[in-house]
Design a protein around this motif. Sequence first.
Motif, PDB file in Angstrom:
ATOM      1  N   ASN A 233       0.567  13.434  -3.965  1.00 30.72           N
ATOM      2  CA  ASN A 233       0.861  12.987  -5.323  1.00 30.72           C
ATOM      3  C   ASN A 233       2.327  12.573  -5.380  1.00 30.72           C
ATOM      4  O   ASN A 233       3.214  13.424  -5.410  1.00 30.72           O
ATOM      5  CB  ASN A 233       0.575  14.098  -6.331  1.00 30.72           C
ATOM      6  N   VAL A 234       2.566  11.273  -5.367  1.00 29.35           N
ATOM      7  CA  VAL A 234       3.955  10.813  -5.367  1.00 29.35           C
ATOM      8  C   VAL A 234       4.461  10.529  -6.777  1.00 29.35           C
ATOM      9  O   VAL A 234       5.668  10.432  -6.987  1.00 29.35           O
ATOM     10  CB  VAL A 234       4.103   9.544  -4.495  1.00 29.35           C
ATOM     11  N   LYS A 235       3.580  10.409  -7.753  1.00 31.39           N
ATOM     12  CA  LYS A 235       4.007   9.999  -9.090  1.00 31.39           C
ATOM     13  C   LYS A 235       4.945  11.005  -9.729  1.00 31.39           C
ATOM     14  O   LYS A 235       5.914  10.639 -10.386  1.00 31.39           O
ATOM     15  CB  LYS A 235       2.775   9.797  -9.981  1.00 31.39           C
ATOM     16  N   ASP A 236       4.661  12.285  -9.537  1.00 30.29           N
ATOM     17  CA  ASP A 236       5.447  13.315 -10.224  1.00 30.29           C
ATOM     18  C   ASP A 236       6.735  13.664  -9.490  1.00 30.29           C
ATOM     19  O   ASP A 236       7.539  14.434 -10.012  1.00 30.29           O
ATOM     20  CB  ASP A 236       4.612  14.595 -10.370  1.00 30.29           C
ATOM     21  N   GLN A 237       6.955  13.097  -8.308  1.00 26.52           N
ATOM     22  CA  GLN A 237       8.072  13.553  -7.497  1.00 26.52           C
ATOM     23  C   GLN A 237       9.064  12.454  -7.136  1.00 26.52           C
ATOM     24  O   GLN A 237      10.058  12.710  -6.466  1.00 26.52           O
ATOM     25  CB  GLN A 237       7.538  14.175  -6.200  1.00 26.52           C
ATOM     26  N   THR A 238       8.822  11.246  -7.586  1.00 28.36           N
ATOM     27  CA  THR A 238       9.634  10.138  -7.108  1.00 28.36           C
ATOM     28  C   THR A 238      10.413   9.412  -8.199  1.00 28.36           C
ATOM     29  O   THR A 238      11.038   8.389  -7.937  1.00 28.36           O
ATOM     30  CB  THR A 238       8.745   9.113  -6.386  1.00 28.36           C
ATOM     31  N   ALA A 239      10.387   9.928  -9.413  1.00 29.20           N
ATOM     32  CA  ALA A 239      11.039   9.229 -10.518  1.00 29.20           C
ATOM     33  C   ALA A 239      12.532   9.048 -10.288  1.00 29.20           C
ATOM     34  O   ALA A 239      13.130   8.076 -10.761  1.00 29.20           O
ATOM     35  CB  ALA A 239      10.787   9.975 -11.824  1.00 29.20           C
ATOM     36  N   SER A 240      13.152   9.968  -9.565  1.00 27.69           N
ATOM     37  CA  SER A 240      14.602   9.903  -9.381  1.00 27.69           C
ATOM     38  C   SER A 240      15.026   9.025  -8.204  1.00 27.69           C
ATOM     39  O   SER A 240      16.221   8.808  -8.007  1.00 27.69           O
ATOM     40  CB  SER A 240      15.154  11.318  -9.164  1.00 27.69           C
ATOM     41  N   LEU A 241      14.067   8.507  -7.432  1.00 27.21           N
ATOM     42  CA  LEU A 241      14.404   7.696  -6.273  1.00 27.21           C
ATOM     43  C   LEU A 241      14.434   6.226  -6.656  1.00 27.21           C
ATOM     44  O   LEU A 241      13.535   5.728  -7.346  1.00 27.21           O
ATOM     45  CB  LEU A 241      13.398   7.932  -5.145  1.00 27.21           C
ATOM     46  N   PRO A 242      15.454   5.481  -6.204  1.00 24.73           N
ATOM     47  CA  PRO A 242      15.660   4.111  -6.687  1.00 24.73           C
ATOM     48  C   PRO A 242      14.920   3.046  -5.898  1.00 24.73           C
ATOM     49  O   PRO A 242      15.375   1.911  -5.812  1.00 24.73           O
ATOM     50  CB  PRO A 242      17.179   3.946  -6.529  1.00 24.73           C
ATOM     51  N   PHE A 243      13.784   3.383  -5.288  1.00 23.50           N
ATOM     52  CA  PHE A 243      13.025   2.408  -4.521  1.00 23.50           C
ATOM     53  C   PHE A 243      11.543   2.716  -4.672  1.00 23.50           C
ATOM     54  O   PHE A 243      11.146   3.859  -4.924  1.00 23.50           O
ATOM     55  CB  PHE A 243      13.434   2.435  -3.043  1.00 23.50           C
ATOM     56  N   PRO A 244      10.696   1.692  -4.531  1.00 27.38           N
ATOM     57  CA  PRO A 244       9.249   1.921  -4.672  1.00 27.38           C
ATOM     58  C   PRO A 244       8.687   2.700  -3.493  1.00 27.38           C
ATOM     59  O   PRO A 244       9.155   2.569  -2.361  1.00 27.38           O
ATOM     60  CB  PRO A 244       8.672   0.509  -4.734  1.00 27.38           C
ATOM     61  N   ILE A 245       7.656   3.496  -3.779  1.00 28.84           N
ATOM     62  CA  ILE A 245       6.995   4.323  -2.775  1.00 28.84           C
ATOM     63  C   ILE A 245       5.505   4.051  -2.849  1.00 28.84           C
ATOM     64  O   ILE A 245       4.923   4.004  -3.932  1.00 28.84           O
ATOM     65  CB  ILE A 245       7.276   5.815  -3.017  1.00 28.84           C
ATOM     66  N   GLU A 246       4.907   3.866  -1.692  1.00 28.84           N
ATOM     67  CA  GLU A 246       3.486   3.552  -1.648  1.00 28.84           C
ATOM     68  C   GLU A 246       2.825   4.354  -0.537  1.00 28.84           C
ATOM     69  O   GLU A 246       3.432   4.581   0.513  1.00 28.84           O
ATOM     70  CB  GLU A 246       3.286   2.056  -1.405  1.00 28.84           C
ATOM     71  N   ILE A 247       1.590   4.774  -0.756  1.00 27.70           N
ATOM     72  CA  ILE A 247       0.801   5.460   0.261  1.00 27.70           C
ATOM     73  C   ILE A 247      -0.036   4.414   0.982  1.00 27.70           C
ATOM     74  O   ILE A 247      -0.800   3.671   0.357  1.00 27.70           O
ATOM     75  CB  ILE A 247      -0.101   6.527  -0.359  1.00 27.70           C
ATOM     76  N   ALA A 248       0.106   4.324   2.297  1.00 29.46           N
ATOM     77  CA  ALA A 248      -0.616   3.322   3.076  1.00 29.46           C
ATOM     78  C   ALA A 248      -2.113   3.578   3.016  1.00 29.46           C
ATOM     79  O   ALA A 248      -2.574   4.720   3.106  1.00 29.46           O
ATOM     80  CB  ALA A 248      -0.138   3.340   4.525  1.00 29.46           C
ATOM     81  N   THR A 249      -2.877   2.498   2.881  1.00 23.51           N
ATOM     82  CA  THR A 249      -4.321   2.536   2.959  1.00 23.51           C
ATOM     83  C   THR A 249      -4.777   1.417   3.889  1.00 23.51           C
ATOM     84  O   THR A 249      -4.111   0.387   4.008  1.00 23.51           O
ATOM     85  CB  THR A 249      -4.971   2.351   1.572  1.00 23.51           C
ATOM     86  N   ASP A 250      -5.904   1.581   4.525  1.00 21.82           N
ATOM     87  CA  ASP A 250      -6.418   0.554   5.423  1.00 21.82           C
ATOM     88  C   ASP A 250      -6.656  -0.739   4.645  1.00 21.82           C
ATOM     89  O   ASP A 250      -7.276  -0.722   3.568  1.00 21.82           O
ATOM     90  CB  ASP A 250      -7.726   1.005   6.074  1.00 21.82           C
ATOM     91  N   GLY A 251      -6.172  -1.843   5.183  1.00 22.27           N
ATOM     92  CA  GLY A 251      -6.313  -3.123   4.532  1.00 22.27           C
ATOM     93  C   GLY A 251      -5.127  -3.515   3.656  1.00 22.27           C
ATOM     94  O   GLY A 251      -5.031  -4.666   3.222  1.00 22.27           O
ATOM     95  N   LEU A 252      -4.228  -2.572   3.400  1.00 28.05           N
ATOM     96  CA  LEU A 252      -3.052  -2.868   2.574  1.00 28.05           C
ATOM     97  C   LEU A 252      -2.119  -3.839   3.305  1.00 28.05           C
ATOM     98  O   LEU A 252      -1.880  -3.705   4.504  1.00 28.05           O
ATOM     99  CB  LEU A 252      -2.309  -1.580   2.264  1.00 28.05           C
ATOM    100  N   GLN A 253      -1.596  -4.817   2.578  1.00 25.32           N
ATOM    101  CA  GLN A 253      -0.576  -5.723   3.085  1.00 25.32           C
ATOM    102  C   GLN A 253       0.711  -5.468   2.323  1.00 25.32           C
ATOM    103  O   GLN A 253       0.723  -5.570   1.096  1.00 25.32           O
ATOM    104  CB  GLN A 253      -1.010  -7.178   2.921  1.00 25.32           C
ATOM    105  N   VAL A 254       1.775  -5.127   3.034  1.00 25.39           N
ATOM    106  CA  VAL A 254       3.041  -4.787   2.411  1.00 25.39           C
ATOM    107  C   VAL A 254       4.042  -5.900   2.681  1.00 25.39           C
ATOM    108  O   VAL A 254       4.394  -6.168   3.831  1.00 25.39           O
ATOM    109  CB  VAL A 254       3.580  -3.446   2.956  1.00 25.39           C
ATOM    110  N   ALA A 255       4.490  -6.568   1.634  1.00 26.66           N
ATOM    111  CA  ALA A 255       5.475  -7.640   1.755  1.00 26.66           C
ATOM    112  C   ALA A 255       6.865  -7.046   1.568  1.00 26.66           C
ATOM    113  O   ALA A 255       7.080  -6.172   0.727  1.00 26.66           O
ATOM    114  CB  ALA A 255       5.206  -8.724   0.733  1.00 26.66           C
ATOM    115  N   PHE A 256       7.823  -7.561   2.339  1.00 25.04           N
ATOM    116  CA  PHE A 256       9.206  -7.065   2.209  1.00 25.04           C
ATOM    117  C   PHE A 256      10.192  -8.166   2.562  1.00 25.04           C
ATOM    118  O   PHE A 256       9.838  -9.192   3.107  1.00 25.04           O
ATOM    119  CB  PHE A 256       9.419  -5.834   3.102  1.00 25.04           C
TER     120      PHE A 256
END
Length: 256
Positions: A233-256
């Motif tokens: 559960n990242v929603k309740d623990q990441t509000a203070s971090l200044p960058f997006p956080i995502e949990i990898a899933t199969d098929g996900l494409q991450v652009a950067f």
Amino acid sequence: MKTLEVHCLGTAGYHPNESRHTSCYFLPHCGVVLDAGTGIFRLPQLIQTDHLDILLSHAHLDHVMGLTFLLDILYQRPVKEVRVWGQAEKLAAVQEHLFHEAIFPVAIPVSWHSIDQQPEWDLNGTKMSWRHQDHPGGSVGYRLEIARPGSTVSDPLAQVVYATDTLGAEDDQTLEWMSGADLLMHECNFDDQNQMWAEKTGHCYLQKVLQIAAHTQPQRLLLTHINPIAELNVKDQTASLPFPIEIATDGLQVAF
């Protein structure tokens, strides 16, 4: 300049389930494959280059067994060259055991390249460096510096750090090496309730990963090597971090 993409082909740790295959990530623009778990079967339709560089973090089965799939992968999408990179001891173990004639009695069309003697290499225009990690049997993390499509020599390179199967860096030198990436791909095999098991098995739990990310300040954090039975559960623990956080899933494409 265009964005780059990481394709998540296999995002599980240790064992797959109905929705997650084991570790494999692909950067089509530069032909770099990060680990060769069972998710590598999804590779053929994504290949854009005439070469592939497969970087192995270590030799545990969930990261190397997909090498045996290369016969069909390269039949579907031939390339001129496939290079497999890793520590010499790990490459020897894969060649001796995974490709033992009693287990897989067919040679695969790759060349094997040890990383032990140099801290960094050029992979067909992509710069690669690595660091040791704390994990049973040993593993390595990789940092890639990649020219973006349409960039010039004066433009900054895109920075990707891949750190999987590790207790998590705590020393200043490694944390500095990891810092400032456009994308930090970091394993998170356990939730915080299972910190003890993370430490016993040489893996990370969520709070440890978030502490590392807070120190290294990536532009984006992608949690990888997910235990299919973990509940992150990242929603309740990441509000203070200044960058997006995502949990990898199969098929996900991450652009950067």
